[in-house]
Design a protein around this motif. Structure first.
Motif, PDB file in Angstrom:
ATOM      1  N   PHE A 178       0.868  -1.157  -0.020  1.00 45.03           N
ATOM      2  CA  PHE A 178      -0.056   0.022   0.188  1.00 45.03           C
ATOM      3  C   PHE A 178       0.863   1.229   0.000  1.00 45.03           C
ATOM      4  O   PHE A 178       0.444   2.497  -0.202  1.00 45.03           O
ATOM      5  CB  PHE A 178      -1.062  -0.062   1.261  1.00 45.03           C
ATOM      6  N   HIS A 179       2.060   1.054   0.262  1.00 41.54           N
ATOM      7  CA  HIS A 179       3.105   2.100   0.178  1.00 41.54           C
ATOM      8  C   HIS A 179       4.475   1.475  -0.094  1.00 41.54           C
ATOM      9  O   HIS A 179       4.932   0.535   0.257  1.00 41.54           O
ATOM     10  CB  HIS A 179       3.380   2.622   1.347  1.00 41.54           C
ATOM     11  N   PRO A 180       5.227   2.246  -0.992  1.00 41.05           N
ATOM     12  CA  PRO A 180       6.536   1.548  -1.331  1.00 41.05           C
ATOM     13  C   PRO A 180       7.251   0.849  -0.142  1.00 41.05           C
ATOM     14  O   PRO A 180       7.680   1.633   0.851  1.00 41.05           O
ATOM     15  CB  PRO A 180       7.344   2.685  -1.982  1.00 41.05           C
ATOM     16  N   ALA A 233     -17.624  -1.261   8.036  1.00 39.00           N
ATOM     17  CA  ALA A 233     -15.894  -1.156   8.422  1.00 39.00           C
ATOM     18  C   ALA A 233     -15.294  -0.628   7.322  1.00 39.00           C
ATOM     19  O   ALA A 233     -15.570  -0.829   6.134  1.00 39.00           O
ATOM     20  CB  ALA A 233     -15.700  -2.457   8.863  1.00 39.00           C
ATOM     21  N   ALA A 234     -14.504   0.183   7.638  1.00 39.90           N
ATOM     22  CA  ALA A 234     -13.301   0.909   6.823  1.00 39.90           C
ATOM     23  C   ALA A 234     -12.001   0.255   7.019  1.00 39.90           C
ATOM     24  O   ALA A 234     -11.825  -0.271   8.241  1.00 39.90           O
ATOM     25  CB  ALA A 234     -13.320   2.359   6.485  1.00 39.90           C
ATOM     26  N   LYS A 235     -11.136   0.153   6.275  1.00 41.25           N
ATOM     27  CA  LYS A 235      -9.900  -0.390   6.555  1.00 41.25           C
ATOM     28  C   LYS A 235      -8.598   0.836   6.372  1.00 41.25           C
ATOM     29  O   LYS A 235      -8.950   1.622   5.238  1.00 41.25           O
ATOM     30  CB  LYS A 235      -9.514  -1.480   5.728  1.00 41.25           C
ATOM     31  N   VAL A 236      -7.970   1.079   7.222  1.00 40.08           N
ATOM     32  CA  VAL A 236      -6.936   2.007   6.994  1.00 40.08           C
ATOM     33  C   VAL A 236      -5.709   1.431   7.484  1.00 40.08           C
ATOM     34  O   VAL A 236      -5.312   0.923   8.578  1.00 40.08           O
ATOM     35  CB  VAL A 236      -7.140   3.369   8.205  1.00 40.08           C
ATOM     36  N   ASN A 237      -4.675   1.576   6.505  1.00 38.82           N
ATOM     37  CA  ASN A 237      -3.124   1.085   6.757  1.00 38.82           C
ATOM     38  C   ASN A 237      -2.336   2.150   6.843  1.00 38.82           C
ATOM     39  O   ASN A 237      -2.346   3.026   6.044  1.00 38.82           O
ATOM     40  CB  ASN A 237      -2.862  -0.097   5.745  1.00 38.82           C
ATOM     41  N   LEU A 238      -1.593   2.061   7.871  1.00 39.73           N
ATOM     42  CA  LEU A 238      -0.504   2.924   8.437  1.00 39.73           C
ATOM     43  C   LEU A 238       0.950   2.442   8.308  1.00 39.73           C
ATOM     44  O   LEU A 238       1.194   1.325   8.786  1.00 39.73           O
ATOM     45  CB  LEU A 238      -0.702   3.635   9.662  1.00 39.73           C
ATOM     46  N   LEU A 266       7.002  -7.173   6.049  1.00 38.80           N
ATOM     47  CA  LEU A 266       6.114  -6.547   5.633  1.00 38.80           C
ATOM     48  C   LEU A 266       6.405  -5.088   5.515  1.00 38.80           C
ATOM     49  O   LEU A 266       5.736  -4.108   5.025  1.00 38.80           O
ATOM     50  CB  LEU A 266       4.534  -6.759   6.424  1.00 38.80           C
ATOM     51  N   ALA A 267       7.682  -4.861   6.256  1.00 39.20           N
ATOM     52  CA  ALA A 267       7.907  -3.448   6.101  1.00 39.20           C
ATOM     53  C   ALA A 267       9.487  -3.254   6.230  1.00 39.20           C
ATOM     54  O   ALA A 267      10.077  -4.389   6.465  1.00 39.20           O
ATOM     55  CB  ALA A 267       7.418  -2.587   7.412  1.00 39.20           C
ATOM     56  N   PRO A 268      10.092  -2.126   6.011  1.00 44.37           N
ATOM     57  CA  PRO A 268      11.632  -1.975   5.932  1.00 44.37           C
ATOM     58  C   PRO A 268      12.036  -2.548   7.277  1.00 44.37           C
ATOM     59  O   PRO A 268      11.212  -2.331   8.281  1.00 44.37           O
ATOM     60  CB  PRO A 268      11.884  -0.553   5.672  1.00 44.37           C
ATOM     61  N   PRO A 269      13.474  -2.661   7.555  1.00 40.71           N
ATOM     62  CA  PRO A 269      13.798  -3.284   8.860  1.00 40.71           C
ATOM     63  C   PRO A 269      13.740  -1.949   9.927  1.00 40.71           C
ATOM     64  O   PRO A 269      13.899  -0.784   9.533  1.00 40.71           O
ATOM     65  CB  PRO A 269      15.235  -3.238   8.516  1.00 40.71           C
ATOM     66  N   LEU A 280       2.413   8.809  17.333  1.00 41.64           N
ATOM     67  CA  LEU A 280       2.139   8.114  16.000  1.00 41.64           C
ATOM     68  C   LEU A 280       2.433   9.133  14.637  1.00 41.64           C
ATOM     69  O   LEU A 280       2.917   8.813  13.725  1.00 41.64           O
ATOM     70  CB  LEU A 280       0.497   7.969  15.970  1.00 41.64           C
ATOM     71  N   ARG A 281       2.009  10.508  14.764  1.00 45.33           N
ATOM     72  CA  ARG A 281       2.011  11.295  13.762  1.00 45.33           C
ATOM     73  C   ARG A 281       3.472  11.530  13.344  1.00 45.33           C
ATOM     74  O   ARG A 281       3.710  11.532  12.033  1.00 45.33           O
ATOM     75  CB  ARG A 281       1.256  12.641  13.735  1.00 45.33           C
ATOM     76  N   ASN A 282       4.437  11.587  13.999  1.00 51.42           N
ATOM     77  CA  ASN A 282       5.910  11.762  13.736  1.00 51.42           C
ATOM     78  C   ASN A 282       6.267  10.472  13.148  1.00 51.42           C
ATOM     79  O   ASN A 282       7.402  10.494  12.523  1.00 51.42           O
ATOM     80  CB  ASN A 282       6.581  12.117  15.006  1.00 51.42           C
ATOM     81  N   ALA A 283       5.756   9.458  13.341  1.00 46.24           N
ATOM     82  CA  ALA A 283       6.318   7.988  12.730  1.00 46.24           C
ATOM     83  C   ALA A 283       5.692   7.850  11.579  1.00 46.24           C
ATOM     84  O   ALA A 283       6.065   6.784  10.622  1.00 46.24           O
ATOM     85  CB  ALA A 283       6.130   6.791  13.854  1.00 46.24           C
ATOM     86  N   LEU A 284       4.835   8.845  10.917  1.00 48.68           N
ATOM     87  CA  LEU A 284       3.950   8.266  10.057  1.00 48.68           C
ATOM     88  C   LEU A 284       4.755   8.459   8.706  1.00 48.68           C
ATOM     89  O   LEU A 284       5.188   9.606   8.341  1.00 48.68           O
ATOM     90  CB  LEU A 284       2.745   9.110   9.973  1.00 48.68           C
ATOM     91  N   VAL A 285       4.753   7.338   7.858  1.00 55.61           N
ATOM     92  CA  VAL A 285       5.416   7.401   6.560  1.00 55.61           C
ATOM     93  C   VAL A 285       4.509   7.384   5.316  1.00 55.61           C
ATOM     94  O   VAL A 285       4.573   8.119   4.340  1.00 55.61           O
ATOM     95  CB  VAL A 285       6.378   6.311   6.287  1.00 55.61           C
ATOM     96  N   GLY A 286       3.304   6.662   5.445  1.00 58.12           N
ATOM     97  CA  GLY A 286       2.380   6.709   4.227  1.00 58.12           C
ATOM     98  C   GLY A 286       1.200   6.010   4.796  1.00 58.12           C
ATOM     99  O   GLY A 286       1.013   5.247   5.910  1.00 58.12           O
ATOM    100  N   VAL A 287       0.054   6.190   4.111  1.00 61.72           N
ATOM    101  CA  VAL A 287      -1.330   5.635   4.617  1.00 61.72           C
ATOM    102  C   VAL A 287      -2.136   5.036   3.319  1.00 61.72           C
ATOM    103  O   VAL A 287      -1.814   5.101   2.112  1.00 61.72           O
ATOM    104  CB  VAL A 287      -2.296   6.715   5.193  1.00 61.72           C
ATOM    105  N   GLU A 288      -3.141   4.259   3.653  1.00 61.56           N
ATOM    106  CA  GLU A 288      -4.062   3.618   2.890  1.00 61.56           C
ATOM    107  C   GLU A 288      -5.318   3.757   3.230  1.00 61.56           C
ATOM    108  O   GLU A 288      -5.677   3.346   4.598  1.00 61.56           O
ATOM    109  CB  GLU A 288      -3.762   2.464   2.014  1.00 61.56           C
ATOM    110  N   VAL A 289      -6.304   4.398   2.711  1.00 61.80           N
ATOM    111  CA  VAL A 289      -7.865   4.375   3.309  1.00 61.80           C
ATOM    112  C   VAL A 289      -8.779   3.760   2.306  1.00 61.80           C
ATOM    113  O   VAL A 289      -8.548   3.893   1.040  1.00 61.80           O
ATOM    114  CB  VAL A 289      -8.162   5.941   3.420  1.00 61.80           C
TER     115      VAL A 289
END
Length: 524
Positions: A48-50, A323-328, A386-389, A432-441
């Protein structure tokens, strides 16, 4: 390769893969047709994000049936389970929150600091659940009886189900019958004093339904959830899909992704195959559909082939997605303020029954609450790929988000939903917001468009008592349909939704006779 098969399975999610594998293990030539570019359905892991992949739309594998795992020999393909149930953190705006365990011994300390009597009652509650679990599992792990049938076999099945209730003993039998129609709020109030404990226990009863905790019949859903739950799959949904795909391939199933079915071909009230979006036709006298029943009957089959009564029944089948899905995508695990030394894998918001009821109220008016119930899974704690190291993914199910939002799901509405989620999580995790890199809604409308989930419902239809006893309608509650050779095998059939694989496995009894021949072959 020939386009003629013994059986075609529509949908490459957990249920479709289960049905296909069992058919192939019985010697049939089977093809699975998945509309998306990868397998898994509601359990598929997408980028959902590179560099970041989701955990799937649904992330709870605790109801996966062990008897299906054994039938498919999934442990041979790397499937493993946690030894204990995964605890769920219920965070508080002020305070340490409550860490909810299923096992009473593990839960004792967390509950006792709030109420010693609740700790004792929780042990009794779990004893009751253990006593009734075998009976509930028999009802929802066996081929469903024909509630309207008059044949001796149907009457015998109904008799066996009734007898299993009697085996509970009079006290437990009467308690199950008393509790099932109740609201879950009333039931947990009988057991416990602590509001946060009540909310923690009640929440699973109202997910993916058009109900709040004060709605009648929600205790039935809690009974169903609690009696089926076991330790979850190591690695989550992605690990389950990998094992299912490997088992299917080993059994000889042909898997075709990016193959969207646009029409079922019906000749003389019998299925003869399917037509794909690219115009290709595949032939088979048996088709098993794991897609949503309304998608199957109202979109893939010409309307003039459905009787008016049947069309009305299918149209009235309730599938209101809530229900909605949000990926962070996150650069680090954002610490929860009340538990700075912990990294919980499951988090759920809502510290009281009334919190949950207020969150539900908004959906009745085609809106979502400013404080929705959030169900958060951190899959990277058990699958770092599922994510970078060092980075993480928050997989967030946002409950009580309407399909038919007032004003529609515009870009601004999706931003409002995202900001609501971020604001609510930030209350408990200020970094949370400081760690945010990308999102999907993904709104319920997005889920319908991308996955073919009519109404955006992740369980392919609401879990309500009437829709669980005869699912999706009494005309096809035992997987067969009005068309010879066409069968249901998805979450819209018995015993319902979730990552269970049970519908896909139980449908085999309808598709094959006792000698292993397909029903269509037996009729020839």
């Amino acid at each position: 390769m020939s386009s003629r098969y013994d059986a075609i399975v529509i949908g490459g999610g957990p249920n479709g893969l289960t049905t296909a594998t069992l058919l192939a293990k019985a010697g049939r030539r089977v093809v699975v047709l998945e509309r998306r570019d990868q397998l898994g359905g509601v359990a598929s892991s997408d980028e959902f994000h590179p560099g970041y992949r989701s955990a799937g739309l649904l992330h709870d594998t605790s109801s996966l049936r062990r008897w299906v795992v054994d039938k498919l020999e999934l442990k041979k393909f790397g499937l493993e389970f946690h030894r204990h149930s995964t605890p769920v953190l219920i965070p508080q705006k002020e305070g340490p929150g409550y860490l909810h365990f299923r096992e009473p011994d593990k839960a004792k300390h967390e509950i006792s600091v709030r109420s010693k009597s609740d700790a004792r009652n929780y042990k009794d509650f779990r004893r009751f659940i253990r006593r009734v679990s075998p009976t509930m599992r028999r009802v929802f792990d066996e081929f469903p009886p024909d509630l309207a049938g008059n044949e001796l076999r149907d009457l015998w099945q109904l008799g066996r189900k009734a007898a299993s209730l009697r085996l509970l003993g009079k006290k437990d039998m009467m308690e199950v019958l008393r509790v099932a129609p109740m609201s879950v709020a009333d039931w947990v109030e009988e057991w416990f004093d602590s509001e946060i404990l009540r909310a923690a226990i009640a929440a699973p009863a109202v997910t993916h339904g058009y109900t709040g905790p004060w709605s009648p019949g929600t205790s039935f859903n809690l009974l169903l959830s609690e009696t089926q739950a076991q330790p979850s799959v190591k690695g989550g949904p992605a690990a389950l899909v990998r094992a299912l795909a490997s088992a299917a391939t080993a059994a000889g199933v042909e898997i075709r992704t990016g193959s969207r079915v646009v029409r079922l071909n019906i000749l003389d009230s019998a299925v003869s195959g399917v037509t794909l979006e690219n115009g290709e036709t595949l032939e088979a006298s048996t088709v098993a559909a794991s897609c949503h029943p309304q998608h199957l009957f109202l979109q893939l089959i010409p309307a003039n082939l459905l009787s008016l009564d049947f069309e009305k029944e299918i149209s009235c089948y309730r599938s209101r997605g809530t229900a909605a899905k949000v990926n962070l995508a996150l650069s680090e695990y954002p610490t929860f303020n009340g538990r700075p030394d912990a990294e919980p894998m499951m988090i759920r918001t809502g510290t009281s029954i009334n919190d949950l009821e207020r969150a539900f109220d908004a959906v009745k008016y085609r809106d979502f609450s400013n404080e929705p119930m959030l169900e958060i899974y951190v899959p990277t704690l058990e699958d770092s790929s599922l994510a970078p190291p060092g980075h993480h993914v928050f997989s967030v199910l946002v409950h009580w988000v309407p399909y038919d939002l007032e004003g529609g799901w515009t870009d601004d509405a999706k931003v409002r939903l995202l900001e609501t989620v971020l604001d609510n999580v930030s209350v408990y995790s200020s970094g949370l917001r400081n760690a945010l890199v990308g999102v999907e809604v993904q709104t319920p409308v997005d889920l319908e468009t991308e996955y073919g989930l009519t109404g955006g419902h992740l369980y392919q239809g609401e879990h309500a008592i009437d829709q669980m006893l005869s699912r999706p309608t009494h005309h096809c509650n035992r997987y067969s349909t009005p068309f010879a050779g066409l069968f249901l095998c998805g979450s819209g059939s018995h015993p319902g939704g979730g990552l269970t694989c049970a519908p896909g496995a139980l449908a085999i009894e309808a598709i094959t006779d006792r000698n292993g021949a397909t029903a269509a072959e037996s009729s020839r």
